[in-house]
Design an enzyme around this catalytic site. Structure first.
Site, PDB file in Angstrom:
ATOM      1  N   CYS A  58       0.823  -1.207   0.000  1.00  0.00           N
ATOM      2  CA  CYS A  58       0.000   0.000   0.000  1.00  0.00           C
ATOM      3  C   CYS A  58       0.861   1.263   0.000  1.00  0.00           C
ATOM      4  O   CYS A  58       2.072   1.221   0.146  1.00  0.00           O
ATOM      5  CB  CYS A  58      -0.937  -0.005   1.205  1.00  0.00           C
ATOM      6  SG  CYS A  58      -0.055   0.188   2.773  1.00  0.00           S
ATOM      7  N   ALA A  61       2.928   1.884   3.031  1.00  0.00           N
ATOM      8  CA  ALA A  61       4.144   1.049   3.029  1.00  0.00           C
ATOM      9  C   ALA A  61       5.253   1.730   2.240  1.00  0.00           C
ATOM     10  O   ALA A  61       6.415   1.738   2.648  1.00  0.00           O
ATOM     11  CB  ALA A  61       3.849  -0.323   2.446  1.00  0.00           C
ATOM     12  N   ARG A  92      11.829  -4.970   7.086  1.00  0.00           N
ATOM     13  CA  ARG A  92      12.467  -4.811   5.786  1.00  0.00           C
ATOM     14  C   ARG A  92      13.974  -5.042   5.796  1.00  0.00           C
ATOM     15  O   ARG A  92      14.637  -4.921   4.791  1.00  0.00           O
ATOM     16  CB  ARG A  92      12.129  -3.414   5.256  1.00  0.00           C
ATOM     17  CG  ARG A  92      12.593  -3.144   3.838  1.00  0.00           C
ATOM     18  CD  ARG A  92      11.722  -2.085   3.235  1.00  0.00           C
ATOM     19  NE  ARG A  92      12.273  -1.407   2.091  1.00  0.00           N
ATOM     20  CZ  ARG A  92      12.938  -0.267   2.167  1.00  0.00           C
ATOM     21  NH1 ARG A  92      13.190   0.303   3.323  1.00  0.00           N
ATOM     22  NH2 ARG A  92      13.370   0.316   1.072  1.00  0.00           N
ATOM     23  N   HIS A 190       6.041   6.523  -2.328  1.00  0.00           N
ATOM     24  CA  HIS A 190       7.384   7.057  -2.612  1.00  0.00           C
ATOM     25  C   HIS A 190       7.282   8.535  -2.978  1.00  0.00           C
ATOM     26  O   HIS A 190       8.040   9.365  -2.493  1.00  0.00           O
ATOM     27  CB  HIS A 190       8.025   6.345  -3.814  1.00  0.00           C
ATOM     28  CG  HIS A 190       8.151   4.862  -3.670  1.00  0.00           C
ATOM     29  ND1 HIS A 190       8.071   4.020  -4.750  1.00  0.00           N
ATOM     30  CD2 HIS A 190       8.369   4.079  -2.591  1.00  0.00           C
ATOM     31  CE1 HIS A 190       8.241   2.765  -4.342  1.00  0.00           C
ATOM     32  NE2 HIS A 190       8.414   2.777  -3.039  1.00  0.00           N
TER      33      HIS A 190
HETATM   34 FE1  CFM Z   1      13.298   0.747  -4.978  1.00  0.00          FE
HETATM   35 FE2  CFM Z   1      12.796  -1.616  -5.225  1.00  0.00          FE
HETATM   36 FE3  CFM Z   1      11.242  -0.011  -3.756  1.00  0.00          FE
HETATM   37 FE4  CFM Z   1      13.752  -0.671  -2.958  1.00  0.00          FE
HETATM   38 FE5  CFM Z   1      12.732  -2.700  -1.487  1.00  0.00          FE
HETATM   39 FE6  CFM Z   1      11.785  -3.585  -3.780  1.00  0.00          FE
HETATM   40 FE7  CFM Z   1      10.264  -2.030  -2.301  1.00  0.00          FE
HETATM   41 MO1  CFM Z   1      10.787  -4.439  -1.523  1.00  0.00          MO
HETATM   42  S1  CFM Z   1      14.707  -0.928  -4.816  1.00  0.00           S
HETATM   43  S2  CFM Z   1      12.705   1.184  -2.932  1.00  0.00           S
HETATM   44  S3  CFM Z   1      14.549  -1.564  -1.154  1.00  0.00           S
HETATM   45  S4  CFM Z   1      11.501  -0.106  -5.872  1.00  0.00           S
HETATM   46  S5  CFM Z   1      12.912  -4.598  -2.320  1.00  0.00           S
HETATM   47  S6  CFM Z   1      12.550  -3.605  -5.905  1.00  0.00           S
HETATM   48  S7  CFM Z   1       9.689  -3.712  -3.415  1.00  0.00           S
HETATM   49  S8  CFM Z   1      10.944  -2.521  -0.345  1.00  0.00           S
HETATM   50  S9  CFM Z   1       9.310  -0.165  -2.699  1.00  0.00           S
END
Ligand code: CFM
Length: 538
Positions: A58, A61, A92, A190
């Site tokens: 989500c 997250a 994580r 993000h």
């Molecule tokens: Fe970038 Fe990722 Fe992500 Fe990531 Fe991660 Fe991920 Fe993620 Mo899991 S590099 S920040 S450290 S997009 S592994 S492939 S899915 S937490 S949001």
């Protein structure tokens, strides 16, 4: 022998109702790289179909867990029911290394523990109390407040609480409207995290004079200690890393990160917003880097050295690369004969499904299918398609900050011609070419893969390793295929840099060459064992 990808695609889709199949058909694509580097269009960043088992998380997250989670000395408070806080509590494997007297709040889980009563009468008072209480206990420099779904639904004004508390306590308090439902995935989180960090933290302090070759590493979250490996490499090269967003970093580093000359972007998906905003406001250019894979690490180091254009730095960088590659080569000589020719699939997040292909290439393994959970078209097809991405109602929901050059602090670090020259030399300056350009023709690209589609892929391709996360792991392994977690690395890592590459090679060697998998009988290898029963009659 690999099956025909088009057949597999059709088989994946035939279980769906027509409308769903039509949508999914746009998200399952056979790769083909044209002469000019362009690739087929993939539908991405669109809503998952209700009822389909998606890998996604989500928006909360993506904001609280992913971008702010690794921050060590910002006290993060989840405003919401206790479950949201508890289940986002250090799951994580992001690590940090504070000095003996430095605060480290990462092991705490702070929540306002909203109850029914607060949902009815509002939770703002409770939030203000929580901030005061947390301040009294920890005396942090900064507090972040994170909204969960019910907070948005009842309309608590978390930003007002943050402003009031900032005035009252005299520390930086800022809030994130990152309700879980806000976007179609964690990707929206993000963006929200980038916006608020940019608005409330970046450039709020002036640090001491910059050392030469200062840069920030954006989109590296120190999973399994990756940042520690990279910090050592940078130090050996003679580079000065200011802030990493956000692995193993501090609030003060974020606040002074506008002083550097370069941003190196590792995970494009999660942090390209901040890179672009810092360029517009402060004049800091960015380059794309990838430190997953030995060759990729060498290339990225050369890219950073090329940007600074200093002879001694370049020479020192070459020495570090030479040493690193020698170590990797020695490991590959032993391991590669055992991994050569095997196959892999990667379905992870928004950047690793691309980055980790480098390591499989080095092992001589073939990536037959890959996809992101929540990345956008630019992460698949490259930033060249940015102009043609349609903005839908879901993306419009996420604020786009209006950014202009800072009247006093904007300072272009390089001239336009210098940047163009670097780009012409293949350095991805302010650019990312995406995953598909690096993949073979005929490989399958599957965006936001579902459980059913994964099963079909595994049955048809029988890959030697499937890379995904904890939710997929045991289902995949029950099918007789080892599953490497590329989010948490299982208990492994670090996998970044040269040392990390060697770790990865060893772990994959063990997984793909273990005989234990042949003992698992997946459903299609079992005899038909229909259950039979009779209704009893009395
Ligand atoms: Fe970038 Fe990722 Fe992500 Fe990531 Fe991660 Fe991920 Fe993620 Mo899991 S590099 S920040 S450290 S997009 S592994 S492939 S899915 S937490 S949001």
């Amino acid at each position: 022998m690999n099956p025909n990808a088009q057949d597999v695609k059709e088989e994946m889709l035939k279980a769906f109702p027509t409308k769903v199949a039509r949508k999914r058909a746009q998200q399952v694509v056979l790769n083909k790289v044209a002469e000019d580097g362009s690739v087929p269009e993939v539908r991405a960043n669109s809503r998952a179909v209700p009822g389909i088992i998606t890998q996604r998380g989500c928006t909360y997250a993506g904001c609280k867990g992913v971008v702010l989670g690794p921050s060590r000395d910002i006290l993060n408070i989840t405003h919401g029911p206790i479950g949201c806080g508890f289940y986002s509590w250090l799951t994580r494997r992001n690590q940090t290394r504070p000095g003996p007297d430095d605060p480290n709040y990462m092991m705490y889980c702070l929540s306002t523990d909203l109850q029914d009563e607060n949902i009815i009468f509002g939770g703002e008072k409770k939030l203000a109390q929580a901030v005061e209480e947390a301040y009294a206990l920890f005396k942090p420099k900064a507090i972040g407040i994170f909204a969960t779904c019910p907070v948005g639904l009842i309309g608590d004004d978390i930003h007002k609480v943050a402003r009031d508390m900032k005035a009252k306590l005299g520390i930086n308090v800022f809030a994130f409207s990152c309700e879980g439902y806000k976007g179609v995935s964690q990707s929206a989180g993000h963006h929200i995290a980038n916006n608020q960090l940019f608005r409330h933290v970046v450039g709020t302090q002036e640090g001491p004079e910059q050392k030469p070759f200062s840069f920030n590493l954006l989109g590296e979250y120190n999973i399994g200690g990756d940042s520690f490996v990279l910090e050592e490499i940078f130090r050996k090269c003679g580079l000065n890393l200011k802030a990493t967003f956000s692995g193993n970093s501090t609030y003060d580093q974020f606040a002074t990160s506008h002083q550097v000359d370069l941003n190196a972007v590792m995970c494009h998906r999660s942090i390209n917003y901040l890179a672009n905003m810092m360029q517009v406001k402060f004049g800091i250019p960015w380059v794309k880097v990838n430190f997953i894979g030995a060759e990729a690490t060498a290339k990225s180091l050369r890219r950073i050295a090329a940007f600074f254009g200093d002879k001694d730095l370049a020479a020192q960088t070459e020495t570090v690369i030479e040493e690193g590659l020698a170590e990797v080569e020695a490991a590959l000589q032993e391991i590669r004969p055992r991994t050569e020719g095997k196959t892999a699939m990667l379905f992870v997040g928004g950047s690793r499904a691309h980055h980790y292909q480098e390591l499989f290439k080095e092992l001589g393994m073939k990536v037959v299918a890959a996809g992101y959970e929540f990345a956008h078209r630019d992460d698949y097809e490259g930033r060249r398609v940015l102009g043609s991405i349609q903005v839908d109602a879901d993306s419009r929901n996420i604020e786009e900050l209006e950014v202009t050059a800072d009247p006093d602090r904007y300072r272009p670090r390089r001239t336009q011609e210098e940047l163009e020259r670097l780009q012409a030399e293949g350095n991805e300056v302010g650019d990312y070419r995406g995953m598909m350009a690096d993949m073979e023709d005929g490989s399958l690209i599957v965006d936001d893969i579902s459980h059913h589609e994964s099963e079909v892929l595994i049955q048809r391709y029988k890959p030697d390793v499937f890379c995904a996360g904890i939710k997929e792991k045991y289902i995949v392994q029950k099918m007789g295929v080892p599953c490497k977690q590329l989010h948490s690395y299982d208990s492994g890592g670090p996998y970044a840099g040269f040392k990390g590459a060697v770790n990865f090679f060893r772990d994959i060697d063990q997984m793909v060459n273990s005989r234990v998998w042949s003992l698992v009988k997946p459903p299609w290898r079992r005899e038909a064992q229909g259950l039979a029963a009779q209704y009893g009659r009395s």
